[in-house]
Structure formats: structure tokens, C-alpha cells
Design a protein around this motif. Structure first.
Motif, PDB file in Angstrom:
ATOM      1  N   GLY A  20      77.561   0.435 139.999  1.00  0.00           N
ATOM      2  CA  GLY A  20      78.898   0.486 140.587  1.00  0.00           C
ATOM      3  C   GLY A  20      79.627  -0.835 140.476  1.00  0.00           C
ATOM      4  N   PHE A  21      78.907  -1.929 140.725  1.00  0.00           N
ATOM      5  CA  PHE A  21      79.524  -3.249 140.614  1.00  0.00           C
ATOM      6  C   PHE A  21      79.959  -3.524 139.177  1.00  0.00           C
ATOM      7  N   GLU A  22      79.090  -3.184 138.212  1.00  0.00           N
ATOM      8  CA  GLU A  22      79.416  -3.423 136.810  1.00  0.00           C
ATOM      9  C   GLU A  22      80.623  -2.577 136.379  1.00  0.00           C
ATOM     10  N   PHE A  23      80.700  -1.361 136.867  1.00  0.00           N
ATOM     11  CA  PHE A  23      81.838  -0.501 136.533  1.00  0.00           C
ATOM     12  C   PHE A  23      83.141  -1.098 137.067  1.00  0.00           C
ATOM     13  N   VAL A  24      83.118  -1.534 138.331  1.00  0.00           N
ATOM     14  CA  VAL A  24      84.322  -2.132 138.931  1.00  0.00           C
ATOM     15  C   VAL A  24      84.683  -3.425 138.213  1.00  0.00           C
ATOM     16  N   ARG A  25      83.677  -4.225 137.869  1.00  0.00           N
ATOM     17  CA  ARG A  25      83.961  -5.507 137.220  1.00  0.00           C
ATOM     18  C   ARG A  25      84.601  -5.309 135.854  1.00  0.00           C
ATOM     19  N   HIS A  26      84.013  -4.413 135.042  1.00  0.00           N
ATOM     20  CA  HIS A  26      84.531  -4.237 133.679  1.00  0.00           C
ATOM     21  C   HIS A  26      85.894  -3.546 133.661  1.00  0.00           C
ATOM     22  N   ASP A  27      86.140  -2.662 134.611  1.00  0.00           N
ATOM     23  CA  ASP A  27      87.398  -1.908 134.589  1.00  0.00           C
ATOM     24  C   ASP A  27      88.537  -2.582 135.346  1.00  0.00           C
ATOM     25  N   PHE A  28      88.197  -3.400 136.356  1.00  0.00           N
ATOM     26  CA  PHE A  28      89.262  -3.925 137.204  1.00  0.00           C
ATOM     27  C   PHE A  28      89.243  -5.443 137.375  1.00  0.00           C
ATOM     28  N   LEU A  29      88.090  -6.095 137.207  1.00  0.00           N
ATOM     29  CA  LEU A  29      87.991  -7.508 137.570  1.00  0.00           C
ATOM     30  C   LEU A  29      87.882  -8.454 136.389  1.00  0.00           C
ATOM     31  N   LEU A  30      87.792  -7.957 135.171  1.00  0.00           N
ATOM     32  CA  LEU A  30      87.636  -8.858 134.035  1.00  0.00           C
ATOM     33  C   LEU A  30      88.780  -9.867 133.906  1.00  0.00           C
ATOM     34  N   PRO A  31      90.040  -9.505 134.182  1.00  0.00           N
ATOM     35  CA  PRO A  31      91.104 -10.522 134.085  1.00  0.00           C
ATOM     36  C   PRO A  31      90.967 -11.636 135.132  1.00  0.00           C
ATOM     37  N   TYR A  32      90.237 -11.358 136.197  1.00  0.00           N
ATOM     38  CA  TYR A  32      90.137 -12.334 137.290  1.00  0.00           C
ATOM     39  C   TYR A  32      88.739 -12.953 137.426  1.00  0.00           C
TER      40      TYR A  32
END
Length: 269
Positions: A20-32
């Protein structure tokens, strides 16, 4: 919560959290959030969640195990009470039958002896019922209290040496050991005419222990029928249930020695 639920939580929780963390990171947090920083965060998060989950799970397992141990102790107590009830019933039934026969024959002395035997059966049963496993905080304490009471009741001095850590025996094993002590000391009181008795119970290793009961009385006739003569059949049966070897001998100084030894993987007889 059952072990099955704990099993599936252990299997599913880590991949759900990490995935779940990896999914959120790759889809929403990579720019930040850079890849390196994300790896550090996921490592810290995994360690933290693993610690919290493991702490909670093992506390839960400890409580479940404690409940199982309590249930085993209760079951062992109930089984011992049933055994004592059967023993009391059989002993009194035989004595009452004998009493009835002697009264019909007019043999008053024999009838008085039968009444005395019934009284002894009842007293012995009540004495043993007061000492069941639920009444003490440890096997050592229960044995010491019981031996002190037995000595006062029988007039036989007792020396004991008990070196067993708490929790060394399971509740069921404690019931069997306690029953062996009761049976052997009952035999001393009834048959040995002893002045002194000795008890030694030691845990030598986690997989090895021994129990010794001795007296300085009349001794035992080792003719192959000692179990029947001295009521040691129950002791042998309990020793068998414990998986221990039993040895019954005459002491060189006079009296009888009963020794039980247990060693995991050792020979039993």
C-alpha cells in the motif's frame, strides 16, 4: 482471536502495508518524495509496524497460552477428584459389605474394625481433597504444606528436599506427582510402622528429574506381589503416565525406597 486469525494476519499484514505504501508513493508522492527518501521511510515504517504487531501478537499468544494452561489445570483437578471419588466409593463399598456380613454373623469386633476402616477411608479422602493443585501457588509449596499436615496426622517425622523451579512440570504432571506422593505416604502410614520418612524431588535438567520416597519402617517383601500387598499399583500406573521409570527396593538401613526417574529418551520400566 484464534491461532488461524493470527496466522493470516501475520501473512497478509506486511504485504498489505508495504504494498500500500509503495502504491501511494509511486502514484502520488514521487514529485514530492525521492526514491532514496522513500526507501528510508518504508524501512522505518516496516520496522515500526513489525515491532508493534509482534508485541501485540505475542502478548495475545501469551494470554491464550495462559488460558490453555488454566484449562489444563482445571481438567487435571477434575480428573483427580473423579479418581478420588471412585477410590472412596470402592473402599467404602467393600468395607460396608464386610460390615454387613459381620453384623449378621454377630462378630462385633470385626464389625468395629470395618467401621474403623470406613472412617480411615473417609479421612484419607478428605485430607487428599484439601490438597488438590488449585489450592497452592506452586508444587513445592503444596508438597511442603501437605507433608507437614501428614506428619502431624500420622506422627511420622518427615524430611524433605524439593528443588523444582516453578513451571517445570505441566499441571497434569503435577497432579500425577502429587498423587504418587499421596499414595506412597499413605502406604507408609498404613503398613510401614515407620518413625521417619524422607522425600526428595529434584529437577536435574530441563529433560531430567527424579523423585525418591524412603522410610525406616518394616520394609517391603519383594516377592513380585508388592504392588498388590502395599497398594502400589496406582503408583506404578501414575509413573507410567509420567513416562518415568520406577524402582522399589529395601533400604540397607531398614525400610523401603521408592524411586522414580525421568529422562527424555531414557529407558522406562
Amino acid at each position: 482471536m484464534t491461532y488461524r486469525v493470527l496466522y493470516w494476519l501475520t501473512v497478509l499484514l506486511p504485504p498489505i502495508v508495504i504494498g500500500g505504501f509503495e502504491f501511494v508513493r509511486h502514484d502520488f508522492l514521487l514529485p514530492y518524495l525521492s526514491m532514496e527518501t522513500g526507501n528510508v521511510y518504508i524501512t522505518i515504517l516496516t520496522l515500526l509496524l513489525s515491532f508493534l504487531f509482534a508485541t501485540w501478537m505475542f502478548r495475545k499468544i501469551d494470554r491464550m497460552n495462559a488460558k490453555i494452561v488454566r484449562e489444563q489445570a482445571r481438567r487435571a483437578v477434575y480428573e483427580e477428584r473423579e479418581r478420588l471419588a471412585r477410590e472412596l466409593h470402592d473402599g467404602i463399598a467393600q468395607s460396608l459389605f464386610f460390615l454387613n456380613v459381620k453384623l449378621k454373623q454377630g462378630h462385633l469386633e470385626d464389625a468395629r474394625a470395618a467401621v474403623s476402616e470406613i472412617d480411615n477411608h473417609v479421612r484419607h479422602a478428605i485430607f487428599n481433597l484439601r490438597s488438590l493443585p488449585e489450592e497452592g501457588s506452586s508444587l513445592t509449596q503444596r508438597l511442603e504444606n501437605w507433608l507437614a499436615q501428614w506428619s502431624a496426622l500420622s506422627g511420622v517425622d518427615v524430611t524433605h528436599q524439593i528443588e523444582v523451579p516453578d513451571g517445570f512440570f505441566s499441571p497434569a504432571e503435577e497432579v500425577q506427582l502429587f498423587g504418587i506422593v499421596q499414595e506412597t505416604f499413605a502406604n507408609i502410614q498404613k503398613h510401614a510402622k515407620a518413625k521417619h520418612a524422607w522425600l526428595t524431588l529434584k529437577a536435574l535438567r530441563p529433560d531430567k528429574w527424579f523423585l525418591s520416597v524412603e522410610d525406616d519402617g518394616a520394609g517391603i517383601c519383594l516377592d513380585g506381589h508388592e504392588a498388590k500387598k502395599y497398594g502400589l499399583k496406582m503408583v506404578r500406573e501414575r509413573a507410567k503416565q509420567l513416562g518415568s521409570a520406577i524402582e522399589i527396593t529395601q533400604r540397607a538401613e531398614g525400610g523401603t525406597s521408592i524411586r522414580l526417574t525421568f529422562e527424555r529418551g531414557g529407558d522406562k520400566s
